[in-house]
Design an enzyme around this catalytic site. Structure first.
Site, PDB file in Angstrom:
ATOM      1  N   PRO A   2      -1.750   8.557  -3.855  1.00 49.70           N
ATOM      2  CA  PRO A   2      -3.132   7.987  -4.372  1.00 49.70           C
ATOM      3  C   PRO A   2      -3.311   6.269  -4.546  1.00 49.70           C
ATOM      4  CG  PRO A   2      -1.948   9.546  -5.981  1.00 49.70           C
ATOM      5  CD  PRO A   2      -1.096   9.250  -4.754  1.00 49.70           C
ATOM      6  N   GLU A   3      -4.113   5.882  -3.797  1.00 45.08           N
ATOM      7  CA  GLU A   3      -4.268   4.185  -4.012  1.00 45.08           C
ATOM      8  C   GLU A   3      -5.671   4.289  -4.244  1.00 45.08           C
ATOM      9  OE1 GLU A   3      -3.358   2.206  -0.595  1.00 45.08           O
ATOM     10  OE2 GLU A   3      -1.621   3.297  -0.129  1.00 45.08           O
ATOM     11  N   HIS A  97       5.677  22.409 -10.741  1.00 46.02           N
ATOM     12  CA  HIS A  97       5.662  21.012 -11.211  1.00 46.02           C
ATOM     13  C   HIS A  97       4.287  20.630 -11.696  1.00 46.02           C
ATOM     14  CE1 HIS A  97       9.021  20.437  -8.836  1.00 46.02           C
ATOM     15  NE2 HIS A  97       8.422  20.840  -7.648  1.00 46.02           N
ATOM     16  N   ARG A 116       7.243  14.363  -8.343  1.00 45.40           N
ATOM     17  CA  ARG A 116       8.270  13.268  -8.560  1.00 45.40           C
ATOM     18  C   ARG A 116       8.074  12.698 -10.091  1.00 45.40           C
ATOM     19  NH1 ARG A 116       9.679  15.003  -4.503  1.00 45.40           N
ATOM     20  NH2 ARG A 116       9.872  13.824  -2.380  1.00 45.40           N
ATOM     21  N   ARG A 155      -0.964 -19.297  -2.086  1.00 40.82           N
ATOM     22  CA  ARG A 155       0.228 -18.321  -2.392  1.00 40.82           C
ATOM     23  C   ARG A 155       1.230 -18.368  -1.309  1.00 40.82           C
ATOM     24  NH1 ARG A 155      -0.662 -15.002  -6.786  1.00 40.82           N
ATOM     25  NH2 ARG A 155       1.538 -14.554  -6.567  1.00 40.82           N
TER      26      ARG A 155
END
Length: 283
Positions: A2-3, A97, A116, A155
């Site tokens: 998930p982004e 889970h 996880r 940067r």
DNA sequence: CTTACGGCCTGGGTGC
DNA sequence: TGCACCCAGGCCGTAA
């Protein structure tokens, strides 16, 4: 994983289901990913969900306590890599889970499942003073071209690392970093400060286009991601480089390569995205 | 301060 | 059938 587009899709789904609902019961399984499980068990029952917000990859459920005004709080959720947040019938089979169950006053249930347990959950008493949130960078869909260029142009880190840095821009992960760089024809190992203004403009455009299209297709389902109703996303079918190493570039036909950049596996076209010259790291 | 890097968390998938 | 190993994202400590 998930982004931004996946979390946005989930947030939109939850906005159709949660605001106005009251949490009437809490049940927890494993709690090692929860900041203060006891606080959640004690404070959430009776609370009303006022709003659902997304901040980068974080979800915030704004809560109103049951007894009058008092202090408001928010439930902060990060899905990590494999976290799922789904509303369903309480009688529906419980996936392996699944560690958090919120019973809702409309008879439905909000569940958190995470193979996880790289995800995080916690109760914030004061969202506005949460340090993990106010150190986040700009939302890539809200940043203007000028702001975007200013963030990167001085940067010396690799552009891939900068795109992944949640303190620079919030919400981009490995998939959308690689896809955006391919669209902008910029090699992930290029340094921010070495990008031309034209390249920075292209990257800004590409990031926005990729994220917006991914949201339109309800995110990328590679392994675990589903939306708040358990449905798969569709943007994985539009991936141009992510996990396509060895396959042909859609633009030029060269073989897509994979290399570790900024500690993350990175996928790029060695012809469309020329490697920087100054570094001895070969591509 | 900025950047790079290694390690840690967990367990499914993979390859032998 | 078993089993060692890789890998993922975020974060933290350390070093330059």
């Amino acid at each position: 994983m998930p982004e931004l587009p996946e979390v946005e899709t989930i947030a939109r789904g939850l906005r159709a289901a949660l605001p106005g609902r009251r949490i009437v019961g809490v049940r927890l399984g494993k709690t090692d990913f929860i900041d203060d499980p006891a606080a959640i068990e004690q404070q959430l029952p009776g609370a009303r969900i006022a709003a659902v917000r997304r901040l980068g990859k974080f979800l915030l459920l704004d809560l109103e306590p049951s007894n009058g005004s008092a202090h408001n709080s928010s439930l902060l959720i990060h899905l990590g890599m494999t976290g799922r947040l789904v509303t369903c019938d309480p009688a529906a089979p419980v996936p392996l889970h699944t560690h958090v169950f919120f019973a809702l006053d409309d008879g439905r249930e909000l569940r958190y499942t995470d193979v996880r347990r790289f995800g995080r959950m916690g109760l914030l008493q004061d969202t506005s003073r949460e340090k993990s949130l106010d150190s986040l960078g700009l939302d890539p869909l809200e940043a203007s071209e000028e702001q975007f260029i200013a963030l990167l142009k001085d940067r010396r880190a690799r552009v891939k690392a900068l795109l992944l840095d949640q303190h620079v821009l919030r919400g981009i992960g490995n998939i959308y970093a690689d896809e955006s760089l391919w669209r902008a024809r910029i090699h992930p190992m290029r340094l921010g400060a070495k990008l031309t203004v034209d390249e920075l403009r292209r990257l800004h455009r590409s990031v926005r286009d990729v994220l917006n299209e991914a949201i339109r297709l309800r995110g990328s389902s590679i392994a675990d991601y589903v939306d708040s109703e358990g449905n798969l996303g569709g943007f994985q079918r539009r991936h141009r480089v992510y996990q396509r190493d060895g396959k042909k570039c859609f633009r030029c036909g060269a073989k897509i390569r994979r290399a570790i950049v900024a500690g993350r596996s990175s996928h790029f076209c060695p012809r469309c995205q020329p490697a920087p010259r100054t570094r001895r790291t070969q591509t």
